[in-house]
Design a protein around this motif. Structure first.
Motif, PDB file in Angstrom:
ATOM      1  N   GLU A  52      12.966  47.232  57.640  1.00  0.00           N
ATOM      2  CA  GLU A  52      12.371  45.935  57.357  1.00  0.00           C
ATOM      3  C   GLU A  52      12.116  45.200  58.661  1.00  0.00           C
ATOM      4  O   GLU A  52      12.968  45.133  59.533  1.00  0.00           O
ATOM      5  N   GLY A  53      10.900  44.674  58.810  1.00  0.00           N
ATOM      6  CA  GLY A  53      10.555  43.907  60.002  1.00  0.00           C
ATOM      7  C   GLY A  53       9.907  44.706  61.103  1.00  0.00           C
ATOM      8  O   GLY A  53       9.498  44.139  62.122  1.00  0.00           O
ATOM      9  N   THR A  54       9.790  46.029  60.931  1.00  0.00           N
ATOM     10  CA  THR A  54       9.148  46.857  61.953  1.00  0.00           C
ATOM     11  C   THR A  54       8.040  47.686  61.343  1.00  0.00           C
ATOM     12  O   THR A  54       8.161  48.160  60.210  1.00  0.00           O
ATOM     13  N   THR A  55       6.957  47.856  62.097  1.00  0.00           N
ATOM     14  CA  THR A  55       5.884  48.756  61.693  1.00  0.00           C
ATOM     15  C   THR A  55       5.364  49.483  62.923  1.00  0.00           C
ATOM     16  O   THR A  55       5.421  48.938  64.046  1.00  0.00           O
ATOM     17  N   ASP A  56       4.868  50.699  62.711  1.00  0.00           N
ATOM     18  CA  ASP A  56       4.344  51.495  63.815  1.00  0.00           C
ATOM     19  C   ASP A  56       3.123  52.265  63.364  1.00  0.00           C
ATOM     20  O   ASP A  56       3.026  52.650  62.189  1.00  0.00           O
ATOM     21  N   LYS A  57       2.231  52.519  64.313  1.00  0.00           N
ATOM     22  CA  LYS A  57       1.016  53.272  64.010  1.00  0.00           C
ATOM     23  C   LYS A  57       1.326  54.748  63.852  1.00  0.00           C
ATOM     24  O   LYS A  57       2.191  55.294  64.533  1.00  0.00           O
ATOM     25  N   GLY A  58       0.559  55.367  62.968  1.00  0.00           N
ATOM     26  CA  GLY A  58       0.629  56.810  62.809  1.00  0.00           C
ATOM     27  C   GLY A  58      -0.553  57.487  63.462  1.00  0.00           C
ATOM     28  O   GLY A  58      -1.091  57.012  64.460  1.00  0.00           O
ATOM     29  N   GLU A  59      -0.997  58.554  62.855  1.00  0.00           N
ATOM     30  CA  GLU A  59      -2.069  59.377  63.422  1.00  0.00           C
ATOM     31  C   GLU A  59      -3.446  58.731  63.283  1.00  0.00           C
ATOM     32  O   GLU A  59      -4.300  58.858  64.156  1.00  0.00           O
ATOM     33  N   VAL A  60      -3.683  58.012  62.172  1.00  0.00           N
ATOM     34  CA  VAL A  60      -5.019  57.479  61.880  1.00  0.00           C
ATOM     35  C   VAL A  60      -4.962  56.006  61.492  1.00  0.00           C
ATOM     36  O   VAL A  60      -5.313  55.636  60.373  1.00  0.00           O
ATOM     37  N   PRO A  61      -4.574  55.098  62.384  1.00  0.00           N
ATOM     38  CA  PRO A  61      -4.383  53.697  62.020  1.00  0.00           C
ATOM     39  C   PRO A  61      -5.642  52.824  62.049  1.00  0.00           C
ATOM     40  O   PRO A  61      -5.635  51.709  61.504  1.00  0.00           O
TER      41      PRO A  61
END
Lengths: 113, 112
Positions: A52-61
């Motif tokens: 909760e509170g964190t997000t990150d990019k993957g391969e195709v953002p």
């Protein structure tokens, strides 16, 4: 337990329209993921949230944004839809237990015309 | 970086025949490996997984897979195919960030 739920199941958008795909899990999982599935491409990671509170990019953002609203909910937003975003979108979640298994929702089938 | 290669986008077998779906991976760390099945218009369901311990893992519906480190393989097998096994199968490896990296999938057809 409903597991992982996604809304809507189907959606048709015109190019340039925006929409938000909703995902919720009731398993008290920490990590949540958004994938897209295209024929012959398998599933590709768009964004994920390790906690909760964190997000990150993957391969195709590119072309997407996400919000981890709380521990249960993780939404995916298309600000200006393009035909290349026609796909089936899957949300998944994973707990902290050793098994490392991800649980998948039923998917949202999106068509952009 | 991790990656997964599934050999053969389509596999056709007769009912009662051996099912063999091939998966090779690359990983710079000890891998966690998974097989998922997807029936038409449905989400993904876990068939089996390898994390640590015994290299031959058994899953649901009579499937099993063997982790072979020397061959960087994790092939899925079932001794006797059933019509209900017709589906798309995905091999996946867990990345360092805990997301899954999927192969492109293998569609299994079963004929009577």
């Amino acid at each position: 337990n409903a597991g992982v739920t996604q809304t809507p199941k189907f959606q048709v958008l015109k190019t340039g329209q925006s929409m938000t795909l909703q995902c919720a899990q009731d398993m008290n999982h920490n990590s949540m993921y958004w994938y897209r599935q295209d024929p012959g491409m398998g599933l590709r990671l768009i964004y994920y949230s390790a906690s909760e509170g964190t997000t990150d990019k993957g391969e195709v953002p590119n072309g997407y944004n996400v919000s981890r609203l709380n521990k249960r909910e993780f939404s995916l937003r298309l600000e200006s839809a393009a035909p290349s975003q026609t796909s089936v979108y899957f949300c998944a979640s994973r707990g902290l237990i050793v098994s490392y298994e991800q649980y998948f929702g039923p998917g949202t089938r999106l068509t952009v015309t | 970086a991790q990656s997964v290669t599934q050999l053969g986008s389509h596999v056709s077998v007769s009912e009662g025949a051996l099912v063999l779906l091939r998966c090779n991976y690359s990983s710079s760390v000890p891998p966690y490996l998974f097989w998922y099945v997807q029936y038409p218009n449905q989400g993904l369901q876990l068939l089996l997984k390898y994390t640590t311990g015994a290299t031959l893992v058994k899953g649901i519906n009579g499937f099993e897979a063997e982790f072979k480190k020397s061959e960087t393989s994790f092939h899925l097998t079932k001794p006797s195919a059933h019509m209900s096994d017709a589906a798309e199968y995905f091999c996946a490896v867990m990345s360092a960030g805990t997301a899954l990296i999927f192969g492109k999938g293998t569609t299994l057809s079963v004929s009577s």
